[in-house]
Each structure stands twice: as structure tokens, then as C-alpha cells.
Design a protein around this motif. Structure first.
Motif, PDB file in Angstrom:
ATOM      1  N   VAL B  10      29.874 -69.958  13.657  1.00  0.00           N
ATOM      2  CA  VAL B  10      28.843 -69.185  12.950  1.00  0.00           C
ATOM      3  C   VAL B  10      29.425 -67.879  12.466  1.00  0.00           C
ATOM      4  CG1 VAL B  10      26.622 -69.917  13.866  1.00  0.00           C
ATOM      5  CG2 VAL B  10      28.054 -68.418  15.214  1.00  0.00           C
ATOM      6  N   ILE B  11      28.934 -67.423  11.367  1.00  0.00           N
ATOM      7  CA  ILE B  11      29.344 -66.114  10.854  1.00  0.00           C
ATOM      8  C   ILE B  11      28.094 -65.438  10.313  1.00  0.00           C
ATOM      9  CG2 ILE B  11      30.044 -67.134   8.623  1.00  0.00           C
ATOM     10  CD1 ILE B  11      32.270 -64.898   8.621  1.00  0.00           C
ATOM     11  N   THR B  12      27.830 -64.221  10.769  1.00  0.00           N
ATOM     12  CA  THR B  12      26.633 -63.521  10.314  1.00  0.00           C
ATOM     13  C   THR B  12      27.008 -62.194   9.684  1.00  0.00           C
ATOM     14  OG1 THR B  12      26.445 -63.006  12.649  1.00  0.00           O
ATOM     15  CG2 THR B  12      24.720 -64.362  11.730  1.00  0.00           C
ATOM     16  N   LYS B  13      26.316 -61.891   8.636  1.00  0.00           N
ATOM     17  CA  LYS B  13      26.539 -60.645   7.937  1.00  0.00           C
ATOM     18  C   LYS B  13      26.006 -59.500   8.794  1.00  0.00           C
ATOM     19  CE  LYS B  13      26.371 -59.649   3.055  1.00  0.00           C
ATOM     20  NZ  LYS B  13      25.880 -60.271   1.828  1.00  0.00           N
ATOM     21  N   LEU B  14      26.763 -58.423   8.876  1.00  0.00           N
ATOM     22  CA  LEU B  14      26.312 -57.311   9.707  1.00  0.00           C
ATOM     23  C   LEU B  14      25.356 -56.406   8.946  1.00  0.00           C
ATOM     24  CD1 LEU B  14      29.649 -56.411  11.450  1.00  0.00           C
ATOM     25  CD2 LEU B  14      27.633 -57.427  12.485  1.00  0.00           C
ATOM     26  N   ASN B  15      24.455 -55.822   9.715  1.00  0.00           N
ATOM     27  CA  ASN B  15      23.576 -54.810   9.164  1.00  0.00           C
ATOM     28  C   ASN B  15      22.649 -55.328   8.060  1.00  0.00           C
ATOM     29  OD1 ASN B  15      23.271 -52.089   9.941  1.00  0.00           O
ATOM     30  ND2 ASN B  15      23.520 -51.575   7.783  1.00  0.00           N
ATOM     31  N   GLY B  17      19.837 -57.580   8.948  1.00  0.00           N
ATOM     32  CA  GLY B  17      18.491 -57.821   9.481  1.00  0.00           C
ATOM     33  C   GLY B  17      17.984 -56.651  10.281  1.00  0.00           C
ATOM     34  N   THR B  18      16.933 -56.878  10.994  1.00  0.00           N
ATOM     35  CA  THR B  18      16.364 -55.820  11.808  1.00  0.00           C
ATOM     36  C   THR B  18      16.842 -55.932  13.255  1.00  0.00           C
ATOM     37  OG1 THR B  18      14.483 -57.249  12.103  1.00  0.00           O
ATOM     38  CG2 THR B  18      14.256 -55.479  10.489  1.00  0.00           C
ATOM     39  N   ASN B  20      19.336 -56.179  16.446  1.00  0.00           N
ATOM     40  CA  ASN B  20      20.708 -56.100  16.918  1.00  0.00           C
ATOM     41  C   ASN B  20      20.705 -56.779  18.257  1.00  0.00           C
ATOM     42  OD1 ASN B  20      20.672 -54.183  19.184  1.00  0.00           O
ATOM     43  ND2 ASN B  20      19.944 -52.757  17.630  1.00  0.00           N
ATOM     44  N   LYS B  21      21.845 -57.329  18.615  1.00  0.00           N
ATOM     45  CA  LYS B  21      21.841 -58.241  19.756  1.00  0.00           C
ATOM     46  C   LYS B  21      21.981 -57.528  21.092  1.00  0.00           C
ATOM     47  CE  LYS B  21      26.749 -58.982  19.315  1.00  0.00           C
ATOM     48  NZ  LYS B  21      27.894 -59.857  19.345  1.00  0.00           N
ATOM     49  N   PHE B  22      22.179 -56.216  21.079  1.00  0.00           N
ATOM     50  CA  PHE B  22      22.460 -55.547  22.330  1.00  0.00           C
ATOM     51  C   PHE B  22      21.186 -55.329  23.141  1.00  0.00           C
ATOM     52  CE2 PHE B  22      25.472 -54.476  19.087  1.00  0.00           C
ATOM     53  CZ  PHE B  22      26.602 -55.050  19.644  1.00  0.00           C
ATOM     54  N   GLN B 361      25.994 -66.217  21.155  1.00  0.00           N
ATOM     55  CA  GLN B 361      25.756 -66.187  19.714  1.00  0.00           C
ATOM     56  C   GLN B 361      24.298 -66.554  19.398  1.00  0.00           C
ATOM     57  OE1 GLN B 361      28.794 -65.507  18.226  1.00  0.00           O
ATOM     58  NE2 GLN B 361      27.631 -64.888  16.437  1.00  0.00           N
TER      59      GLN B 361
ATOM     60  N   SER C  33      30.779 -56.860   5.787  1.00  0.00           N
ATOM     61  CA  SER C  33      31.351 -57.119   7.106  1.00  0.00           C
ATOM     62  C   SER C  33      30.517 -58.184   7.803  1.00  0.00           C
ATOM     63  CB  SER C  33      31.370 -55.883   7.985  1.00  0.00           C
ATOM     64  OG  SER C  33      31.308 -54.727   7.239  1.00  0.00           O
ATOM     65  N   PHE C  34      31.189 -58.903   8.690  1.00  0.00           N
ATOM     66  CA  PHE C  34      30.541 -60.019   9.374  1.00  0.00           C
ATOM     67  C   PHE C  34      30.936 -60.037  10.832  1.00  0.00           C
ATOM     68  CE2 PHE C  34      31.656 -61.021   5.041  1.00  0.00           C
ATOM     69  CZ  PHE C  34      30.474 -61.503   4.503  1.00  0.00           C
ATOM     70  N   ASN C  35      30.222 -60.838  11.550  1.00  0.00           N
ATOM     71  CA  ASN C  35      30.549 -61.101  12.932  1.00  0.00           C
ATOM     72  C   ASN C  35      30.667 -62.606  13.076  1.00  0.00           C
ATOM     73  OD1 ASN C  35      31.028 -60.502  15.539  1.00  0.00           O
ATOM     74  ND2 ASN C  35      28.873 -60.274  16.117  1.00  0.00           N
ATOM     75  N   PHE C  78      29.675 -74.821   7.819  1.00  0.00           N
ATOM     76  CA  PHE C  78      30.333 -73.513   7.893  1.00  0.00           C
ATOM     77  C   PHE C  78      30.932 -73.139   6.533  1.00  0.00           C
ATOM     78  CE2 PHE C  78      33.837 -70.712   9.692  1.00  0.00           C
ATOM     79  CZ  PHE C  78      32.978 -69.727  10.126  1.00  0.00           C
TER      80      PHE C  78
END
Lengths: 351, 451, 91
Positions: B10-15, B17-18, B20-22, B361, C33-35, C78
Motif C-alpha cells: 500500500v502507498i498513501t499520500k501524506l497530508n 486526509g483528516t 493521522n495514524k498516531f 497499515q 510525499s507518500f507513506n 498497486f
């Protein structure tokens, strides 16, 4: 001075020092200038681009915390982790939307971790909600424009003769728009409810000058400080760009009355309209410091420091005076940040 | 060398959505057991999907509610709201705990009788009662809560025919400061209709007004509304005493207490914003106690709360049928349960947990049900750990309304299992089959053959 | 200078994509940027080395406990996402 400052660690949210800024950075500046404390600042952020994260001269270390919408349990667990690393003494939350959760966990934070907060009670917090502000005004002796909650566009059409247009359309937490027709109001209803949920508030529009007060209450009916300000320049988002402290005794008196009657605990911002015939109408009471709270420091009243003292159980004397005619003029500033910093906060949640 | 355990890339774009996973790990912690029974085993034994009800949770929730009210007020009687969940096993847990029955149709009424509830311990509510229904209720000495004046006149007529007396209450609707106001049931307080109806009842000696009833709404987020409602019922009761010298035996505050489910459109989590049972109890009981009744004339407090007593005890177990990607790039997950079983997904964002160990993830996805029908969307957008075909999930807080409002549409309805106090699962409703459905169909002779 | 590596018959990966040990991915072409997770990192690294689709299947099934059918299905999905993020570029 020979007295040594007490070292404390304070966690602060609202690091979004953007064009519509959160109060975090101004609160931090106030604390850094404290004469009583030497403060280590822990920034708490929701997003990875909150500018405060990267202001290392003000924020010593930052952590991401879960969005308010996921609930109190994840918040407590995250704060537990942060406390293990940092030994927090005080937390100052600065967002309206997160306050419900922080108030809910305040006792747990105190009892389980000895982390102090200085927040209004749940009841006080609810009592000044925009949806019930009219009743709040009646109970606490301050004039409030007539307002009604609406749950659907249909409710707006049915308001009929209760309102004359224009009206203010307001979200539960943020956002306010002026609508000149029911159609416009419905349009804003959709936009605002999509973002902040229901209800949406329709409020009588009072014309006049907007004047604001930043204040802090001790929870027992004493107003520990209050500084009135008039916005001199307003951004397209309705935020103050520049403002000036006023010598408005009547306004300070009204603010003190509201804080005394409601036994307000913590920081707050009171937004008024001064109508042409000199009446003050309370438009909103925000349950935390405003982004312009640093003006109070500039005028000689360090409200955030007073709040931290009270949170730690120290005696505080109410501020009596402030400098009139002090101005704040906001500016924006481009920080240069390395991608590695963004990577660090994005992947580890810490910076 | 041992291979590294695999997880879908999986790859998700950062910043974007609303979320954060922490700090959200608990939300996704796997729920592998319910009351000590393995979810995997439950699905293996009873199939997927399958509803599971915890008897322990029902009893604990009920006892907490009783404690909240009885420690504050001397005379309290709960009546189980059949429509919330009328499985006999569920009803009888409440009846064993001391609950009466509150029904809104003759079907529910007869169900309560068959469960062994004495006629005088059944409250008959609702706008739909036929002449035969009323006769039955009168003969069983049940409490008839009159909803509208047509019902009142019909009851008077029926009593004239069968020469009997009836114990009645009226349902009162009112403005409690919560909108929209529920004014479609009962008689209005503010405009005087409720009081006028009371006067009519006293003009008929065959009617005995024993109680006053209201039910101000559903999923009430403010306990204060109950103080307002209680004081309006108290006002009517005191006026009855003053004018007719009659003590009203009970005030029925109905239900509407919220469960910890999160309503769609709510920014904060349901569990963080709902009043506690003690908040509701305090609002209601302190209002009655301070209203000015003589101590020996205090009315009994009836409560018909349904949702808040059963929602937490119900779980829906299900499995992933398939995962796919929509044309706009969104992840879609198809579950073997949909709106046919999870009716409350129209207004709740249910908490959904994986039933097996998961990676850290997560991804945003649309959650679809199994129906070949566009409306079958369990959730427009939800952030969940990576799910694969065959993975199992647990949906929480589904005890209220789903097992009564579910529909047999395209799919048969599955088994319902109750985990007893000792941890033994019991099937309390069998799954439906083709025979179940065909039992009610009739085929005209000329349509019997198709070829 | 060539900045793309041919991966499949009609797909190239942007060579300058930066992948860190933490799973942080930066696309200098778009500024996004991605994760990504462990398996995602592995695939991107292999693609950067110029691995063919068949090389990838073999690498995944050799390294991870996964069968070819699952790897095939997940990889197709993917790739679709990588394409939408302009990490893979159609030629």
C-alpha cells in the motif's frame, strides 16, 4: 533578579500559525517570556504542516496526536506515551473542536499522571455554545443577538418572520457567513454543515463595530485579566491582521460580569458588536485564548502565564491595568524546512 | 531462511486526509473473542454473517440502569421495549431481571403474553390498536396508553359493549427544547389538548386514568430535556390530584436514552458525548422528588428505554467477500453483510474491528454489502486496517433495532446466537432457508408448470 | 539523461523517487510525499533497479510468504495506484 525560575514542561496545541492562525504559537511566546517559569514546550499537532512544528526556537519537541473525532481513548493513550517521554506538567489545548475531549479526560490526566489543565467545566463549555448563546446571555446578564438552531434547509425557509435578512449563518465550532437571502443561507448551510456537522446556527445580524476581549477566569467568579481590542484590519477570512488595545471600561466591565456570573475557568475570547447606539452584543464566547492573546502580554497582562500558575495551584493576583493603544500587526514568514524534517514528523509522528 | 510475513503493498499520500495514524491503534485492535468465545469459532460453527448477543452485557447494562434509578427514587419499573429487539431469548433475559413488557402492536402484545408476561404487566403503546386488540388488552387488564382521540372514542365504545373497565394512560407530546419535536404521537401539552383529553377521560367512569406517558425523542443527547418532560408530566399529575382528587399511579418517561454509537454527521465519538444513565436518572428523579408530591403519593416511575439497554450487547460478525478498486482510485471492500442486516448503518458510523491480527497499515475505503443493489453501502468512507478476502470483522453495538428492522431481501437472514452467562453459545434464531420463504407463497394451478 | 527506468512493456518508474527506510516516499516530479509499507518499499526498490514484472513476482514470492496468484493480483492493484500518483509513468 536572583530568584530562580521554576522549570516546567507545558504541552500546547494549535500550532497552525497560518493565515487563520491557531493560538498555540502566541501562547507559547507568552510562556517563553514568563518571569516565573522556565518552560520547555511540547507541541501537539494534528497535521504535519502546522508551521509551529518547525519553529524550533519556540517549540522544543513535537508530537502528533489523534484527531478529536476518533474519541478520548486514543487521545489518552497517545498522551500516556508522550508523558512517558516528556513528563508533562501542564497541557493547554487551543482548539474549540478538541476541548470537549480534553475536558472529558482532564480528571484522568490529573489523577493518573498529575498533568494539570485549567479548563472550563463541561457545563460551562456547553453553556456558551453558539447554539445556546442566547440563553447564556440571558443567564449571565449580557445582550446576545437572537439566534436559532437549524437542522435542515427546510428549517431555514420556515424561519419566516422571526428573522429579517441579512442573517449570520454559523457552524457549531467555526465558520460564519452573512446571508442576504434564504437561498444564500441554505447555500451556507450545506457548506458549513458538511464541515462541522449539525446544528447550524442562524443569528440576527447586528451592525456596528466589532470589539473583542481576551480574558482569563479563575473558575470561582474572578476575572484575572481582561484586555479589550478592536481589529484594525481584517483578512478575507475575518481574522484580525492588526488590532489595538482599547480604554473601554464598560466593555471590560461586561467581560468581568460574564466571567463572574458564569464562574468561567480558563482562558476565553469574548467577541462583541458595539452597535451605533453604544450597546454591546455578545456574538461569541470562545472557550480558549484567541490567536491575538499575545497583545495582552504586550499590554502588560501575561494571561497564559497566569493560567499556568493557576493550573499548578499557585495564588494569582488579578491584573488591574494594561497599556492602552498598544497595537499588534501580524506578519507571515516563510520558514525554510528540510524534507527530512517533514519525513520525520510524517513517519514517526515526532519531531 | 524463513520468509517475511506478507502484507498487501500500500502507498498513501501524506497530508491529504483528516486522519493521522498516531494514537489510533486501539481503534483497530483486533477483537478475537466475545465473552471469551472465539470469533473464528463462532463463524465456523454458525456461519458468516451471524449476529451475536451477549447475555452478560444485557444483564450488566440493565442492572446498572436499575441501580442508577433505584438509588435515587423509591418506585421504579422498567418495561422492555419489544420493538427494539423482540427475540424471545432477549425479552426473557429482561423479564427475568424484572422488566415488564412495552409493546406497540398486537403482534408484540401476543409475543409478550406467550413469553409469560402477565397481562397487567404489559404496556400497550402506539397509534395502531384495533377494536379486537383493545378488547384483548382490556380483558387481560393491561395498561392502555391512548395515542389519539379516535382511539379514546373507540375504547369507550368497546367498553360499552363488553361492560368492562379499562386502566389507561395518555401519551403526551411536548416542547422540551429539543428539535425536531415529536408531536405526531399523543396529545400536546402546550396547547392544552392533553389536559382536555384528561378531562374527557374523567367524564367516563369506565376509564380509569392510572398513568401519564411521554416519549420525547430518540438518541437524546441532553439529559436536561428529560427534566423538562418530567416537570410537564408532574404538572398534569398534580392538576389531576387537585381537580379530581385522584393520585396518578405512574409517570412513564418512555425511552430515547442514547447508546454509545456515533451518529453520522457527529464530529465527536458517540461514547464521548452521550449522557450517562446516571445523568438521565438524576434529571428525571430529582424533578419528580422536588415537584411537591406527598412522599406516600409519589408516582411510580416507568421507563421504556430500549436502545441504551441492548445496543452494546449485540455484535454482527462478517467476512470480506472481495476487495476492489473503484474507477476513481478509491478502495472498496465488499462484506457479506449489508444494509439488509445492518439497518442502523443508515444513521450510525458503527465501530468495526478486524477479528484477526493485523498490521499497522490502514487505508480509507468504501464498505459495501453483498446486495446487487446500489443502496447497499455500509459506510461511504472508513479507515480500516488492510483487509483481505476471507478476513473476518466484528461490528459493534448492533443490538438495537437491527434484528427487528432487518429485511429479507436478496439474501436470507442469518443465525442469531446468544452467549450465555457461562460462555455457552445458543442459537436463538435459526437462519432462514428457501423453505422458510416458500412456506408463505402460493402458486395458482395454471402457473405450476413452466414448460 | 534518462530519468525513468522501464519496468514493463509500457510503464516506467521515475528514477529520482526517494525511498527512505521508514517508508517515506518523495516524488520530486510532482512534489508529493507518500507513506508505504514494507512490501511497497520492496517493490519500488526493485522497480528502480529495473526489475521486470516476472523478476518482481519471483522476488516477492522468494522474499515473502505469498503465493504467485496473490502477488499477481496485489501487484496489478498497486501499479494502478502508483500510476495515479505519477510514480509510474505510461509511455
Amino acid at each position: 533578579m536572583s530568584t530562580k525560575k521554576q522549570k516546567i514542561t507545558v504541552a500546547v496545541t494549535g500550532l497552525n500559525n497560518i493565515d487563520s492562525p491557531g493560538p498555540g504559537i502566541p501562547v507559547i511566546r507568552a510562556l517563553k517570556e514568563s518571569t516565573a517559569f522556565e518552560v520547555r514546550i511540547i507541541g501537539l499537532s494534528y497535521e504535519t504542516l502546522e508551521p509551529g512544528l518547525y519553529m524550533h526556537d519556540l517549540v522544543d519537541k513535537s508530537y502528533q496526536i489523534p484527531m478529536p473525532s476518533v474519541g478520548t481513548q486514543p487521545l489518552l493513550e497517545r498522551l500516556h506515551y508522550i508523558h512517558q517521554q516528556e513528563k508533562l506538567d501542564v497541557i493547554i489545548p487551543n482548539f474549540d473542536a478538541e476541548l470537549h475531549n480534553f475536558i472529558k479526560v482532564a480528571d484522568i490526566l490529573k489523577n493518573a499522571y498529575n498533568i494539570a489543565t485549567f479548563l472550563p467545566t463541561q457545563k460551562q463549555f456547553e453553556s456558551r455554545h453558539k447554539s445556546v448563546l442566547y440563553e447564556f446571555g440571558k443567564e449571565n446578564g449580557v445582550k446576545v443577538p437572537f439566534a436559532k438552531m437549524v437542522f435542515s434547509p427546510n428549517d431555514i425557509y420556515q424561519l419566516g418572520s422571526e428573522f429579517t435578512y441579512p442573517v449570520a449563518v454559523k457552524g457549531k465550532y467555526y465558520d460564519a457567513q452573512i446571508a442576504s437571502t434564504p437561498e444564500q443561507a441554505v447555500n451556507y448551510f450545506y457548506k458549513i454543515s458538511a464541515k462541522w456537522g449539525l446544528p447550524v446556527i442562524i443569528q440576527e445580524f447586528v451592525s456596528g463595530n466589532e470589539v473583542n476581549v481576551t480574558a482569563v477566569g479563575d473558575g470561582e467568579g474572578n476575572c484575572m485579566g481582561a484586555v479589550p481590542m478592536r481589529k484594525l484590519y481584517i483578512t478575507d477570512k475575518g481574522k484580525a491582521w492588526a488590532g489595538i488595545s482599547l480604554a473601554d471600561e464598560k466593555l471590560v466591565e461586561i467581560a468581568q460580569t460574564v466571567i463572574a456570573n458564569s464562574k468561567w475557568k480558563g482562558g476565553c475570547e469574548l467577541e462583541f458588536i458595539k452597535s451605533k447606539d453604544g450597546e454591546y452584543y455578545l456574538l461569541e464566547m470562545n472557550p480558549r485564548f484567541p490567536a491575538w492573546v499575545y497583545l495582552a502580554v504586550g499590554c502588560g497582562q501575561n494571561h497564559p502565564e497566569a493560567l499556568v500558575k493557576m493550573a499548578l495551584g499557585k495564588k494569582v493576583k488579578p491584573f488591574k491595568d494594561y497599556e492602552v493603544g498598544k497595537m499588534f500587526i501580524r506578519y507571515s514568514y516563510d520558514q525554510i524546512v528540510n524534507l527530512s524534517e517533514f519525513e520525520k514528523i510524517s513517519t514517526t509522528g515526532e519531531l | 531462511m524463513a520468509k517475511i510475513s506478507y502484507e498487501r503493498p500500500v502507498i498513501t499520500k501524506l497530508n491529504t486526509g483528516t486522519m493521522n495514524k498516531f494514537g489510533t491503534r486501539t481503534e483497530f485492535a483486533p477483537v478475537t473473542h466475545i465473552d471469551g468465545v472465539s470469533v473464528k469459532k463462532l463463524i465456523a460453527d454458525y456461519g458468516s454473517p451471524c449476529f451475536v448477543i451477549s447475555e452478560r452485557t444485557i444483564r450488566n447494562t440493565y442492572r446498572n440502569a436499575v441501580r442508577a434509578f433505584k438509588t435515587r427514587y423509591p418506585k421504579v419499573q422498567f418495561a422492555w421495549s419489544y420493538k427494539t429487539n423482540y427475540l424471545n431469548a432477549v425479552c426473557n433475559v429482561f423479564h427475568q431481571e424484572g422488566s415488564w413488557a412495552e409493546v406497540v402492536s398486537i403482534f408484540e402484545y401476543e409475543k409478550a403474553l406467550r413469553n409469560g408476561v402477565a397481562g397487567e404487566k404489559i404496556i400497550f403503546n402506539g397509534p395502531d390498536k384495533s377494536e379486537e386488540d383493545l378488547i384483548k388488552a382490556v380483558e387481560n387488564n393491561s395498561l392502555i396508553h391512548i395515542d389519539h382521540s379516535d382511539e379514546l372514542y373507540m375504547l369507550v365504545e368497546v367498553l360499552g359493549k363488553i361492560k368492562k373497565k379499562a386502566r389507561v394512560a395518555i401519551r403526551v407530546n411536548m416542547d422540551t427544547g429539543v428539535y425536531p419535536m415529536w408531536d405526531r404521537f399523543g396529545f400536546n401539552y402546550e396547547n392544552g389538548t392533553a389536559w382536555a383529553t384528561i378531562n374527557k377521560i374523567f367524564a367516563h367512569p369506565e376509564l380509569e386514568l392510572v398513568g401519564l406517558h411521554c416519549h420525547i425523542g430518540t438518541y437524546m443527547l441532553t439529559a436536561h430535556a428529560y427534566s423538562v418532560a418530567t416537570s410537564k408530566l408532574c404538572d398534569l399529575a398534580i392538576n389531576v390530584k387537585y381537580r379530581y382528587g385522584k393520585n396518578i399511579e405512574y409517570l412513564d418517561l418512555g425511552g430515547g436514552f442514547a447508546s454509545a454509537n456515533t451518529l453520522k454527521g457527529s464530529y465527536l465519538q458517540g461514547g464521548d458525548i452521550i449522557p450517562t444513565m446516571d445523568d438521565y436518572a438524576e434529571a428525571i428523579t430529582s424533578t419528580i422528588l422536588n415537584y411537591g408530591f406527598k412522599m406516600d403519593e409519589l408516582p411510580t416511575l416507568f421507563l421504556e428505554t430500549g436502545r441504551a439497554l441492548i445496543d452494546d450487547a449485540g455484535y454482527l460478525l462478517g467476512s470480506v467477500i472481495a476487495i476492489k478498486r473503484l474507477s476513481d482510485g478509491r478502495r472498496a471492500t465488499i462484506m457479506d453483510f449489508g444494509v439488509n442486516l445492518l439497518f442502523t448503518s443508515f444513521w450510525y458510523n458503527h465501530r468495526i474491528s478486524p477479528a484477526q491480527e493485523i498490521s499497522s497499515q490502514t487505508e480509507d475505503m468504501v464498505l459495501y454489502g453483498p446486495l446487487c443493489m446500489n443502496i447497499d453501502v455500509v459506510r461511504e468512507s472508513i479507515n480500516l486496517p488492510l483487509l483481505n478476502k476471507g478476513d473476518q470483522v466484528v461490528v459493534h453495538r448492533v443490538g438495537a433495532y437491527n434484528m427487528t428492522q432487518w429485511m429479507q431481501f436478496i439474501q436470507m437472514r442469518p443465525r442469531i446466537v446468544m452467549i450465555g452467562m457461562d460462555g455457552t453459545p445458543h442459537v436463538i434464531r435459526e437462519k432462514e432457508s428457501l423453505d422458510t420463504m416458500l412456506r408463505y407463497e402460493r402458486l395458482p394451478e395454471h402457473l405450476e408448470k413452466i414448460g | 539523461m534518462r530519468t525513468e527506468v522501464r519496468t514493463t512493456a509500457n510503464m516506467n518508474i521515475n528514477k529520482n523517487i526517494a525511498i527512505s527506510e521508514t517508508g517515506f516516499v518523495f516524488n520530486p516530479l510532482t512534489g508529493d510525499s507518500f507513506n508505504t509499507n514494507r512490501v511497497g518499499q520492496e517493490i519500488l526498490r526493485q522497480l528502480q533497479k529495473g526489475a521486470s514484472i516476472d523478476d518482481l513476482y519471483k522476488h516477492l514470492t522468494d522474499t515473502f510468504s505469498v503465493d504467485k496468484a496473490t502477488a499477481e493480483k496485489d501487484l496489478a492493484d498497486f501499479f494502478m495506484v502508483l500510476k495515479s500518483y505519477q510514480i509510474l509513468i505510461e509511455v
